[in-house]
Each structure stands twice: as C-alpha cells, then as structure tokens.
Design a protein around this motif. Structure first.
Motif, PDB file in Angstrom:
ATOM      1  N   MET A   1      23.048   7.450  35.818  1.00  0.00           N
ATOM      2  CA  MET A   1      23.947   8.526  35.373  1.00  0.00           C
ATOM      3  C   MET A   1      25.314   8.041  35.205  1.00  0.00           C
ATOM      4  O   MET A   1      26.035   8.657  34.305  1.00  0.00           O
ATOM      5  N   GLN A   2      25.799   7.102  36.049  1.00  0.00           N
ATOM      6  CA  GLN A   2      27.473   6.695  36.193  1.00  0.00           C
ATOM      7  C   GLN A   2      27.435   5.869  34.584  1.00  0.00           C
ATOM      8  O   GLN A   2      28.407   6.177  33.943  1.00  0.00           O
ATOM      9  N   LEU A   3      26.417   5.238  34.216  1.00  0.00           N
ATOM     10  CA  LEU A   3      26.616   4.488  33.025  1.00  0.00           C
ATOM     11  C   LEU A   3      26.683   5.556  31.849  1.00  0.00           C
ATOM     12  O   LEU A   3      27.455   5.443  30.786  1.00  0.00           O
ATOM     13  N   ILE A   4      25.768   6.569  31.790  1.00  0.00           N
ATOM     14  CA  ILE A   4      25.915   7.655  30.791  1.00  0.00           C
ATOM     15  C   ILE A   4      27.277   8.504  30.679  1.00  0.00           C
ATOM     16  O   ILE A   4      27.769   8.552  29.664  1.00  0.00           O
ATOM     17  N   ASP A   5      27.696   8.626  31.837  1.00  0.00           N
ATOM     18  CA  ASP A   5      29.224   9.176  31.867  1.00  0.00           C
ATOM     19  C   ASP A   5      30.200   8.161  31.323  1.00  0.00           C
ATOM     20  O   ASP A   5      31.185   8.668  30.617  1.00  0.00           O
ATOM     21  N   GLN A   6      30.332   7.067  31.647  1.00  0.00           N
ATOM     22  CA  GLN A   6      30.956   5.986  31.017  1.00  0.00           C
ATOM     23  C   GLN A   6      30.931   5.946  29.418  1.00  0.00           C
ATOM     24  O   GLN A   6      31.925   5.777  28.752  1.00  0.00           O
ATOM     25  N   LEU A   7      29.628   6.243  29.077  1.00  0.00           N
ATOM     26  CA  LEU A   7      29.625   5.843  27.673  1.00  0.00           C
ATOM     27  C   LEU A   7      30.113   7.208  27.022  1.00  0.00           C
ATOM     28  O   LEU A   7      30.765   7.237  25.781  1.00  0.00           O
ATOM     29  N   ASN A   8      29.869   8.527  27.417  1.00  0.00           N
ATOM     30  CA  ASN A   8      30.373   9.758  27.112  1.00  0.00           C
ATOM     31  C   ASN A   8      31.859   9.701  27.011  1.00  0.00           C
ATOM     32  O   ASN A   8      32.544  10.165  26.031  1.00  0.00           O
ATOM     33  N   ASP A   9      32.513   9.115  28.151  1.00  0.00           N
ATOM     34  CA  ASP A   9      34.072   8.918  28.316  1.00  0.00           C
ATOM     35  C   ASP A   9      34.308   8.218  27.083  1.00  0.00           C
ATOM     36  O   ASP A   9      35.412   8.512  26.116  1.00  0.00           O
ATOM     37  N   SER A  10      33.624   7.102  26.452  1.00  0.00           N
ATOM     38  CA  SER A  10      34.090   5.865  25.820  1.00  0.00           C
ATOM     39  C   SER A  10      34.090   6.874  24.257  1.00  0.00           C
ATOM     40  O   SER A  10      35.008   6.786  23.451  1.00  0.00           O
ATOM     41  N   PHE A  96      39.247   5.836  27.721  1.00  0.00           N
ATOM     42  CA  PHE A  96      38.517   4.684  28.188  1.00  0.00           C
ATOM     43  C   PHE A  96      38.417   4.397  29.620  1.00  0.00           C
ATOM     44  O   PHE A  96      39.044   3.336  30.249  1.00  0.00           O
ATOM     45  N   SER A  97      38.295   5.373  30.480  1.00  0.00           N
ATOM     46  CA  SER A  97      38.207   5.093  32.054  1.00  0.00           C
ATOM     47  C   SER A  97      39.427   4.886  32.445  1.00  0.00           C
ATOM     48  O   SER A  97      39.658   4.195  33.377  1.00  0.00           O
ATOM     49  N   SER A  98      40.529   5.597  31.969  1.00  0.00           N
ATOM     50  CA  SER A  98      41.883   5.468  32.448  1.00  0.00           C
ATOM     51  C   SER A  98      42.445   4.198  32.324  1.00  0.00           C
ATOM     52  O   SER A  98      43.480   3.734  32.916  1.00  0.00           O
ATOM     53  N   ALA A  99      42.005   3.214  31.361  1.00  0.00           N
ATOM     54  CA  ALA A  99      42.568   1.963  31.089  1.00  0.00           C
ATOM     55  C   ALA A  99      43.682   2.276  30.161  1.00  0.00           C
ATOM     56  O   ALA A  99      44.684   1.398  30.317  1.00  0.00           O
TER      57      ALA A  99
END
Length: 507
Positions: A1-10, A96-99
């Motif tokens: 689920m975390q990977l999907i959230d990161q993909l959606n955030d990107s 991109f995840s606060s980068a």
C-alpha cells in the motif's frame, strides 16, 4: 500500500514538474539534431572545380544546420520560460515525497536562470565562440539549466547534493570543451577544486544526517536544537562548502579566474550569474533550517571575498580575468544581504542577483563585441580609442561599468543600497559589532573598485587608438538589439526599482 501511495504521489508531482520535463525532452531533441544535421554533406558535381563547389556548399549547409540547432536550443529555453510563467499561478507544495519544494521563490529564481540561459545562447549564436567550440555545448547548457532548476527546489540534502553535482559536471565540461590547451587547464583546475568542495559538502551532510536522522531540511531544525552548537557549526560549515564554491566565495574562489579565462565568453557570462542565483536560494534554505547563528563567520567570508576580489582585479590586464575577480567581489556583496539574517536582507539579495543578470550578461556581451574589433583579443589595452569608433558599444559599456561599481544612475547603486540598508537594520536589532565593520569596509571596497571598473571607460575615451587598429566592423542589427536589451534595464531599473521589488516582496 505504501508503494502505491508513493507512486500516486510521484504522478501528482508531475503536474509541478513540467518545465523540468520539457528540458529533459529538449536535451534529447538537441542532441539528435546535432548528430543528424552537423555531419558535412558530400555533394558530387561535374564542374571544373568540384572541390570549390563542394566546399562552399558544405559551409552553407553547416551554417544553416548550426542555426537550426541554436534555434531548437533557444526554443527549449523559451518553452521552459513559458511553462514557468504558467506555473506562477499554479498550486504550491512538496513534490516527490518532499524531495523538492515548489514555491514562489523557486519559480522566481528559475525565471532568473532561464533568462540568463536565453541571453547566453543568443550571445553565442550572434557571436560564435572561437577556438573550435563545438555545438555539443548547447545540450550541456540545457542540462546545467535543469540542474539549476532542481537546485532552486531542493529541500532535501540528497537532492541538494545531486542537483549541485549535475550543475558542477556540466560546468566542468563547458569549461574544457574547447580544443585549446588553456581550456583543458582551466577545466582541470575547476574539476579538482569542485571535487574537493563536493567531498567536503557530502561529509558535512553525512554529519547532519547522523545528528538528525533525516535528510529533509524542514525536519532537521528541531533535532539539531538538542545538540552542541559547536558540532552544528562544524557540520553546517562543511555542508556549506559546495554552496560557497558555486558562489565563488573565499576560500573556494581559486578556480574562478582560470575557468573564466579558459571558457568561451557566452559560457562565462552564464557561469557568472546562473549558478550564483540558484546557490543563493539553496544557501537561504540551509541557513534557515540550521538553528545555529552563522552571522559572524559569514560576515568574515563576505568581507574577505569583497576585499580579495577588488584588490586582485586592480592588477588585471585581461578583461575576462578582471570580470572574474569582479564576480568574486560581487558574490561577497550578495552575501551581505544574507548576513543580515532578516527578511529585508533576503529580499535585497534577491533583487541584487536578479539585476546582476542584466549587468553581468551585458558586460560580457559588450566586451566580446569590442574584442571582435581585434580578432577576439581581450586585453584591456586593445580597447584604447574605441569610444569614438564604436560609440554605442562604448557608451553602453561605460554605463555597465558604472553599474558594477555601484554608482547612480544605474541599478547597481540601488542593489548595493538595499543590501547595506538591510545590514544596518540587522545591526540596530542585535548590535553585532561585525555588521558595522562589514558596512564600513564594504563601502571602502566600493571606492577601490572605481579604479579598475572606470579604467575601461578611461581607455575607451582618453587613450589614443592603437597603431594596429583594425578596420571598424559594423554591428549587425540583431547584435545591436541584444546589446540594447541587456543594457537598457541597467539604467531603467534605477528609476523604476519597484517594478522588480513588488514582485520580490510577494515571494
């Protein structure tokens, strides 16, 4: 689920990343255009002198293809600028995840470096660099512009480091891309000093990560407050090494004269403003995130840079080396606003760097145009008597030299007035004795700079023409327009500084 959230955030972050994506796409297009168009066409003609016809046709084809590659590069910069203008009214936030952080400051500074890249490409197109400078520099410049975009948005230690490295590697390549030996030497010195400063910066970042457990600048302030201030000073100064290198500040300034002398003039013009603008914003973000007070050491660095740059410039006989030491001094003046550590100082430094784009790009362009009267020679003595043979160029260059000195009626006076006013405001609030010392010695150095800046107008108007003075070469209309567009804001913004200041106050 975390990977999907990161993909959606990107995927969501791509909406604020269109200028960078446009540059990535443009780099590939320009490289392909260079590969496809620039090989010489071989034409077989039945003629008494086929080699002459083939040679003339080849030169015509190469000139046309060269213009196509330049036009594509210029179009890429314009498209990126249009996307930035659209981005000004779009939502702000982390990417991109606060980068990365897209805010008003990032958009403004990206516009500043985009403007510098636009003028640099036009400069090179209208005055082709000598010494066999290949068109490979155009995609490298676009890659450097991409790195500067990332620098302005970087709020994570990893993205700060990677973006600075992208800019640095592109800079090394641009310096050493010419075929002459001086370019190789300048590029090698640039690379060695850059590698050392990058290693020091990376070590400082590793210390900060060890102290805080995070790479995010926004999250590092609170964990650092529980650490000893001496440890924070050491980690902070090591981290700032790469930023000081990009700003050409003491003690990371040694590469500047050799690199400026070795690289072609349009590239040097971009070096003198683009990386400095992006590095200035990174410096603001890092100093805001660190809880320690760096006011005194930064004041010492600013004073040392201003003094060393001005005193070294006094003895220069080459125009590019003179402007190289001048850029070291101006980097010190840029730092004066940062030393104030208040909102007024940050706004003053932003105004300084935005106007410095016009002043320095105009200086290098005008000197390059005058140097073409002597087959590209950039010795100051070669400018003797050109004030009467090239009245427009001489008058414009005189105005630019007055702006670099910081005298009215030019915007250079306004920029220096704002940074020193912010310094006095900071002194009134905290009483730091270093601030009036920086104020006094800074004004003294402005007087010293009169002796080398005004030497060029003196040679133009008050020295006889050299005996080997070549035939005067008329300016083309595009060259005249570009020189006027760069020189006009130098005076106009003195009378209307609010055009820019109102914009900066909204950042």
């Amino acid at each position: 689920m975390q990977l999907i959230d990161q993909l959606n955030d990107s995927i969501r972050s791509l909406a604020g990343f269109w200028p960078e994506l446009a540059l990535v796409f443009a780099i590939g297009i320009v490289i392909l255009a260079d590969l496809v168009l620039m090989p010489r066409s071989k034409v077989r003609q039945f003629s008494p002198k086929p080699e002459l016809m083939e040679g003339s046709f080849s030169q015509l084809t190469n000139a046309r293809n060269r213009s196509v590659v330049y036009a594509l590069s210029l179009m890429a910069v314009v498209v990126a600028g249009v996307l930035l203008a659209v981005q000004w009214s779009q939502p702000r936030g982390f990417l991109f995840s606060s980068a990365l952080l897209l805010d008003n400051q990032a958009v403004f500074y990206k516009m500043v470096v985009t403007l510098a890249a636009f003028f640099a490409i036009l400069h090179a197109w209208l005055l082709p660099p000598r010494n066999g400078f290949p068109l490979d520099w155009l995609p490298i410049l676009l890659a450097m512009l991409l790195g500067l975009y990332l620098m302005t948005m970087a709020v994570n230690l990893l993205t700060v480091y990677l973006s600075i490295e992208l800019v640095s590697i592109s800079s090394y390549l641009l310096t050493a891309l010419s075929t002459d030996r001086k370019a190789s030497e300048g590029g090698l010195k640039y690379l060695l000093f850059g590698a050392v400063s990058s290693a020091i910066m990376l070590y400082g970042m590793s210390l900060l990560y060890g102290l805080t457990g995070t790479l995010s600048l926004a999250e590092s302030a609170e964990p650092l407050t529980s650490n000893d201030s001496f440890v924070i000073y050491i980690a902070g100064f090591l981290t700032l090494a790469g930023i000081l290198f990009k700003l050409s500040l003491v003690p990371f300034h040694v590469w500047t004269p050799d690199a400026y002398e070795a690289a072609p003039t349009p590239v040097v013009a971009f070096f003198s403003v683009g990386p400095k603008a992006a590095a200035l914003l990174v410096l603001m973000r890092i100093l805001t995130a660190l809880p320690a007070n760096f006011q005194i050491p930064l004041a010492a660095i600013a004073l040392a840079s201003i003094t060393l740059g001005n005193l070294s410039a006094l003895w220069q006989t080459d125009a590019k080396r003179l402007l190289a030491y001048s850029s070291i001094a101006h980097a010190g003046f840029l730092l004066v606003g940062i030393v104030s550590f208040n909102e007024t100082g940050f706004e003053a430094s932003t105004f300084y760097v935005a106007t410095y784009v016009f002043i320095n790009m105009a200086a290098f362009l005008l000197i390059d145009l005058l140097a073409h009267q002597h087959d590209g020679r950039l010795s100051l003595q070669d400018f003797s008597g050109l004030g009467f043979t090239q009245p427009f160029l001489a008058f414009a260059l005189t105005a630019v030299m007055i702006a670099l000195t910081g005298l009215p009626p030019t915007v250079g006076f306004t920029a220096k007035l704002l940074v020193f006013s912010s310094l006095l405001e900071a002194y009134q609030s905290n009483g730091n004795p270093w601030l009036p010392a920086l104020f006094g010695f800074g004004l003294l150095n402005a007087v010293i700079s009169l002796f080398y800046y005004l030497r060029i107008p003196f040679l133009l108007y008050f020295r006889p023409t050299l005996t080997d003075q070549p035939v005067v070469k008329a300016l083309s209309r595009p060259q005249f327009v570009l020189a006027a567009v760069l020189a006009l804001p130098v005076v106009l913004l003195f009378f209307k500084p609010d055009w820019l200041l109102r914009w900066i106050e909204r950042l």
